[in-house]
Scaffold this motif. Structure first.
Motif: not given
Length: 326
Positions: A5, A44-45, A47-49
């Motif tokens: 992360r 969204s990305l 948060q995803e990454h």
């Protein structure tokens, strides 16, 4: 998982979203000039990454890379301007040889500045995908529509140099230029031709030669001009370095500068006022060009809109001892 992360970067998210790093930065800073669908995708990305913004006070200033084929008097002055502006802006500046192969776009750069040549199309595409803006300083060719460039007023410089020689009473004035296909050479040559035409003075056969901007080019081009009959009494040379070559060619034939041949250069590098005689020349604002390129690159990296894709800075004729009345 936590280490992964922390390693996520804006470039990682931008690549996944198919947008520029500047767009991701705008979303992070709640800028309004991002389409709602794009904003939602980027969030969204992020948060995803697991993107974690750097803590305030510990953000590295980033690096601007300056690419150059080789150092010369002009490029050295331009680089000084880039570095001075970089220091004032709090960014690091690194100097590299101009890349000819694939670019490493993950080296912490914020922007790339190239001197005289814009990157190849495949390199531009790689930089664009990484969201890295490119600014070209005084490109030899006409830059692409999407490429930002900074340069001098080449046409006006050629015009003023030739008008100076005409005002001194010269009529057999030659032009010794840079590479024939270089945009800067063409603009300087058109300025020369415009001044000659406006004064109703013909350009005699053989009086325009375009060997290049370097000293040996000036020696070769100067020799070709001085072997003409009638030979010119004055020559406008498109670079200081080539002008010194032309002076060498004149002295090799027993000619005096400026008594037998007036010479005007273009650049106004340090050696122009240390030569003998001191060179009359068109001053390019070399350091200012570097500083403007650096500031423009940082504006682009921040996602700001710029007023023009091509910025021209004014040239100025500096009269010294290498030009004399006919």
């Amino acid at each position: 998982m936590q280490a992964s992360r922390r390693r996520a970067t804006l470039a990682t998210v931008a690549a996944a979203a198919g947008v520029s790093v500047a767009t991701v930065s705008k979303v992070l800073n709640d800028r309004s000039d991002v389409a709602p669908a794009t904003r939602a995708l980027v969030r969204s990305l992020l948060q995803e990454h697991g993107y974690v913004p750097p803590r305030r006070g510990r953000t590295e200033p980033g690096t601007v890379e300056v690419q150059v084929d080789e150092l010369c008097a002009c490029s050295s002055e331009i680089i000084k301007g880039v570095m001075e502006a970089g220091t004032a802006s709090g960014v690091s500046v690194v100097i590299t040889r101009r890349a000819t192969g694939p670019l490493d776009v993950t080296a912490g750069r914020r922007a790339v500045i190239t001197l005289f040549e814009e990157p190849a199309p495949r390199q531009l595409a790689a930089l664009s995908r990484a969201g890295l803006p490119v600014v070209v300083i005084d490109p030899l060719g006409l830059p692409g529509a999407s490429v930002t460039s900074v340069g001098p007023t080449n046409f006006a410089g050629g015009l003023s140099a030739t008008q100076h020689l005409l005002a001194l009473g010269h009529r057999r004035i030659a032009y010794l230029g840079g590479p024939a296909t270089a945009a800067s050479n063409q603009a300087r040559m058109y300025g020369y031709r415009a001044a000659m035409e406006a004064a109703d003075v013909p350009v005699l056969p053989g009086y325009v030669v375009t060997p290049g901007y370097c000293y040996p080019d000036g020696v070769r081009g100067g020799a070709a001009l001085l072997d003409l009959s009638p030979a010119p009494t004055a020559v406008f040379v498109a670079s200081d370095e080539a002008a010194f070559g032309a002076i060498h060619a004149a002295r090799a034939r027993g000619l005096r500068v400026p008594e037998d041949l007036s010479v005007v250069g273009f650049d106004d590098t340090d050696v122009a006022y240390m030569s003998s005689p001191r060179l009359t020349t068109v001053r390019q604002p070399l350091r200012e060009m570097g500083a403007v390129a650096l500031r423009t690159a940082l504006r682009l990296a921040a996602g700001e809109e710029i007023e023009s894709r091509h910025v021209e800075l004014a040239t100025e004729l500096v009269v010294r001892e290498s030009s004399l009345a006919a």
